[in-house]
Design a protein around this motif. Structure first.
Motif, PDB file in Angstrom:
ATOM      1  N   VAL A  94       4.292 125.017  78.593  1.00 56.00           N
ATOM      2  CA  VAL A  94       4.689 124.471  79.905  1.00 56.00           C
ATOM      3  C   VAL A  94       6.207 124.592  80.076  1.00 56.00           C
ATOM      4  CG1 VAL A  94       4.746 122.387  81.354  1.00 56.00           C
ATOM      5  CG2 VAL A  94       2.685 122.934  80.025  1.00 56.00           C
ATOM      6  N   GLY A  95       6.948 124.281  79.020  1.00 52.15           N
ATOM      7  CA  GLY A  95       8.391 124.461  79.046  1.00 52.15           C
ATOM      8  C   GLY A  95       9.133 123.556  80.010  1.00 52.15           C
ATOM      9  N   ALA A  96       8.622 122.360  80.227  1.00 53.21           N
ATOM     10  CA  ALA A  96       9.300 121.405  81.125  1.00 53.21           C
ATOM     11  C   ALA A  96       9.992 120.334  80.284  1.00 53.21           C
ATOM     12  CB  ALA A  96       8.295 120.761  82.064  1.00 53.21           C
ATOM     13  N   PRO A  97      11.244 119.999  80.623  1.00 53.31           N
ATOM     14  CA  PRO A  97      11.965 119.009  79.799  1.00 53.31           C
ATOM     15  C   PRO A  97      11.356 117.611  79.851  1.00 53.31           C
ATOM     16  CG  PRO A  97      13.254 119.636  81.738  1.00 53.31           C
ATOM     17  CD  PRO A  97      12.057 120.538  81.706  1.00 53.31           C
ATOM     18  N   ASN A  98      10.585 117.317  80.884  1.00 56.52           N
ATOM     19  CA  ASN A  98       9.995 115.967  80.991  1.00 56.52           C
ATOM     20  C   ASN A  98       8.528 115.936  80.549  1.00 56.52           C
ATOM     21  OD1 ASN A  98       9.215 117.401  83.301  1.00 56.52           O
ATOM     22  ND2 ASN A  98       9.067 115.547  84.562  1.00 56.52           N
ATOM     23  N   LEU A  99       8.136 116.888  79.698  1.00 54.08           N
ATOM     24  CA  LEU A  99       6.797 116.839  79.085  1.00 54.08           C
ATOM     25  C   LEU A  99       6.943 116.522  77.605  1.00 54.08           C
ATOM     26  CD1 LEU A  99       3.732 117.179  79.218  1.00 54.08           C
ATOM     27  CD2 LEU A  99       4.061 119.628  78.814  1.00 54.08           C
ATOM     28  N   LYS A 100       6.296 115.431  77.157  1.00 53.41           N
ATOM     29  CA  LYS A 100       6.461 114.976  75.773  1.00 53.41           C
ATOM     30  C   LYS A 100       5.120 114.608  75.158  1.00 53.41           C
ATOM     31  CE  LYS A 100      11.116 114.676  75.721  1.00 53.41           C
ATOM     32  NZ  LYS A 100      11.999 115.277  74.726  1.00 53.41           N
ATOM     33  N   LEU A 101       5.178 114.404  73.866  1.00 56.86           N
ATOM     34  CA  LEU A 101       4.005 114.043  73.073  1.00 56.86           C
ATOM     35  C   LEU A 101       3.899 112.529  72.927  1.00 56.86           C
ATOM     36  CD1 LEU A 101       1.754 114.695  70.888  1.00 56.86           C
ATOM     37  CD2 LEU A 101       3.635 114.767  69.234  1.00 56.86           C
ATOM     38  N   MET A 102       2.716 111.997  73.166  1.00 52.72           N
ATOM     39  CA  MET A 102       2.407 110.618  72.790  1.00 52.72           C
ATOM     40  C   MET A 102       1.941 110.667  71.340  1.00 52.72           C
ATOM     41  SD  MET A 102       1.392 107.461  74.412  1.00 52.72           S
ATOM     42  CE  MET A 102       0.162 107.590  75.717  1.00 52.72           C
ATOM     43  N   PHE A 103       2.754 110.147  70.447  1.00 52.87           N
ATOM     44  CA  PHE A 103       2.415 110.162  69.018  1.00 52.87           C
ATOM     45  C   PHE A 103       1.716 108.839  68.703  1.00 52.87           C
ATOM     46  CE2 PHE A 103       2.913 109.750  64.496  1.00 52.87           C
ATOM     47  CZ  PHE A 103       2.964 111.036  63.980  1.00 52.87           C
ATOM     48  N   ASP A 104       0.407 108.851  68.742  1.00 47.97           N
ATOM     49  CA  ASP A 104      -0.359 107.644  68.423  1.00 47.97           C
ATOM     50  C   ASP A 104      -0.737 107.729  66.947  1.00 47.97           C
ATOM     51  OD1 ASP A 104      -2.320 105.685  68.070  1.00 47.97           O
ATOM     52  OD2 ASP A 104      -3.025 105.858  70.136  1.00 47.97           O
ATOM     53  N   CYS A 105      -0.077 106.892  66.148  1.00 48.15           N
ATOM     54  CA  CYS A 105      -0.267 106.948  64.685  1.00 48.15           C
ATOM     55  C   CYS A 105      -1.742 106.843  64.315  1.00 48.15           C
ATOM     56  CB  CYS A 105       0.495 105.811  64.009  1.00 48.15           C
ATOM     57  SG  CYS A 105       2.268 105.867  64.263  1.00 48.15           S
ATOM     58  N   TYR A 106      -2.507 106.073  65.085  1.00 47.62           N
ATOM     59  CA  TYR A 106      -3.943 105.911  64.814  1.00 47.62           C
ATOM     60  C   TYR A 106      -4.669 107.248  64.891  1.00 47.62           C
ATOM     61  CZ  TYR A 106      -8.790 104.873  66.150  1.00 47.62           C
ATOM     62  OH  TYR A 106     -10.164 104.880  66.272  1.00 47.62           O
ATOM     63  N   HIS A 107      -4.503 107.965  65.997  1.00 40.61           N
ATOM     64  CA  HIS A 107      -5.187 109.249  66.143  1.00 40.61           C
ATOM     65  C   HIS A 107      -4.647 110.277  65.143  1.00 40.61           C
ATOM     66  CE1 HIS A 107      -7.276 108.042  69.769  1.00 40.61           C
ATOM     67  NE2 HIS A 107      -6.149 107.735  70.384  1.00 40.61           N
ATOM     68  N   VAL A 108      -3.338 110.290  64.951  1.00 33.93           N
ATOM     69  CA  VAL A 108      -2.742 111.309  64.080  1.00 33.93           C
ATOM     70  C   VAL A 108      -3.201 111.096  62.634  1.00 33.93           C
ATOM     71  CG1 VAL A 108      -0.590 112.334  63.236  1.00 33.93           C
ATOM     72  CG2 VAL A 108      -0.757 111.604  65.626  1.00 33.93           C
ATOM     73  N   GLN A 109      -3.267 109.837  62.210  1.00 31.51           N
ATOM     74  CA  GLN A 109      -3.742 109.580  60.844  1.00 31.51           C
ATOM     75  C   GLN A 109      -5.182 110.057  60.666  1.00 31.51           C
ATOM     76  OE1 GLN A 109      -2.608 108.805  58.021  1.00 31.51           O
ATOM     77  NE2 GLN A 109      -4.333 107.980  56.858  1.00 31.51           N
ATOM     78  N   LEU A 110      -6.031 109.811  61.663  1.00 27.03           N
ATOM     79  CA  LEU A 110      -7.443 110.211  61.545  1.00 27.03           C
ATOM     80  C   LEU A 110      -7.616 111.732  61.541  1.00 27.03           C
ATOM     81  CD1 LEU A 110      -9.182 107.559  63.819  1.00 27.03           C
ATOM     82  CD2 LEU A 110      -9.548 107.889  61.371  1.00 27.03           C
ATOM     83  N   MET A 111      -6.764 112.434  62.251  1.00 26.58           N
ATOM     84  CA  MET A 111      -6.941 113.882  62.387  1.00 26.58           C
ATOM     85  C   MET A 111      -6.113 114.691  61.403  1.00 26.58           C
ATOM     86  SD  MET A 111      -9.205 114.250  64.649  1.00 26.58           S
ATOM     87  CE  MET A 111      -9.123 116.007  64.914  1.00 26.58           C
ATOM     88  N   GLU A 112      -4.907 114.191  61.075  1.00 27.98           N
ATOM     89  CA  GLU A 112      -3.968 115.061  60.363  1.00 27.98           C
ATOM     90  C   GLU A 112      -3.279 114.391  59.187  1.00 27.98           C
ATOM     91  OE1 GLU A 112      -1.629 117.513  63.404  1.00 27.98           O
ATOM     92  OE2 GLU A 112      -2.369 115.868  64.619  1.00 27.98           O
ATOM     93  N   GLY A 113      -3.113 113.066  59.225  1.00 26.47           N
ATOM     94  CA  GLY A 113      -2.425 112.353  58.151  1.00 26.47           C
ATOM     95  C   GLY A 113      -0.953 112.732  58.045  1.00 26.47           C
ATOM     96  N   ASP A 114      -0.371 112.470  56.847  1.00 26.99           N
ATOM     97  CA  ASP A 114       1.031 112.845  56.597  1.00 26.99           C
ATOM     98  C   ASP A 114       1.940 112.298  57.698  1.00 26.99           C
ATOM     99  OD1 ASP A 114       3.097 114.039  55.200  1.00 26.99           O
ATOM    100  OD2 ASP A 114       2.748 116.042  56.030  1.00 26.99           O
TER     101      ASP A 114
END
Ligand SMILES: O=C(O)[C@@H](O)C(=O)CO
Ligand code: MG
Length: 253
Positions: A163-183
């Motif tokens: 997309v390359g837009a400066p106002n597009l960001k990631l919601m880092f939800d530790c709950y989802h990230v731990q379940l899918m990827e860890g670390d």
């Protein structure tokens, strides 16, 4: 550390304006919500002004929830509905001074969905820009949302780059990230430049963060050491009166 009460899960036993007041009384620094659209903007704005709490963000509508929809932005053929949901979310967010809109992708996959999601996000970022609003995308874990378009942070990063837009960001939800990827520690450090908001909950049951497999006393220290000063979103299912679950505040001491 500062904390935001996610009123999609906390104090759901009362109307949204009263949930905002409850969050203030409990010592939260901010609030965020999921889908506030049935509540008049004026009532939400009045509660925010009364308490002095900022509303950090809200989500685009999921679509036809009876049919199992969970977002529209990556659904080929649903561009009109997706953009109406984006317009609605940005208008509501702007009216209450919310900083972020989470654009929900929905259940989809494949090259057509890739293109539609990028186009809809470009549309959202342009529309949000004039209001100073950040657009968020959030990978959801495949236990709670099997088939959801966005499931990993690496996919989210690729979308953000496309997309390359400066106002597009990631919601880092530790709950989802731990379940899918860890670390979590290394992953958050590596992704920090594209992170727009951080959320947390106990894993794997999505209960209060002082239980489960993630050591949030450690994670809060990591986040603090990274120089993150924005409130962290407490997005867990209390399973009873929210006030009875706030012992985790002591993890920050
Ligand atoms: O993690 C979640 O489920 C939420 O942040 C959300 O916005 C989508 O339901
Ligand atoms: Mg979340």
């Amino acid at each position: 550390m500062k904390f935001s009460a996610n009123l999609g899960f906390l104090w759901t036993d009362r109307p949204l304006p009263d949930a905002i007041r409850a969050a203030k009384a409990a010592g939260f620094d901010a609030v965020e919500c999921h889908w506030p659209y049935e509540v008049p903007v004026e009532a939400v704005r009045a509660a925010l002004e009364e308490t002095g709490l900022p509303m950090l963000g809200l989500n685009t509508r999921r679509g036809d929830t009876d049919a199992g929809e969970n977002g529209l932005a990556a659904l080929p053929g649903r561009e009109v509905d997706a953009r109406a949901a984006i317009d609605e979310a940005i208008a509501y967010a702007a009216a209450i001074g919310a900083a972020c809109v989470h654009v929900m992708a929905g259940f989809a996959k494949g090259p057509e969905a890739d293109a539609v999601f990028v186009e809809n996000l470009s549309y959202a970022c342009k529309a949000a820009h004039g209001h100073g609003i950040t657009v968020l995308i959030e990978p959801l874990n495949h236990y709670d949302a099997p088939g959801y378009y966005l499931a990993t942070t690496s996919h989210a990063r690729a979308v953000i780059e496309a997309v390359g837009a400066p106002n597009l960001k990631l919601m880092f939800d530790c709950y989802h990230v731990q379940l899918m990827e860890g670390d979590l520690t290394n992953r958050l450090k590596g992704l920090l430049p594209i992170v727009g908001h951080i959320q947390f909950a106990g894993v794997p049951d999505r209960g209060a963060p002082d239980r489960g497999e993630v050591n949030y006393a450690h994670m809060f220290k990591v986040i603090d050491a990274l120089g993150w000063t924005a409130p962290l979103g407490a997005e867990y299912k209390p399973g009873g009166p929210t006030e009875d679950t706030l012992g985790w505040f002591t993890l920050t001491r």
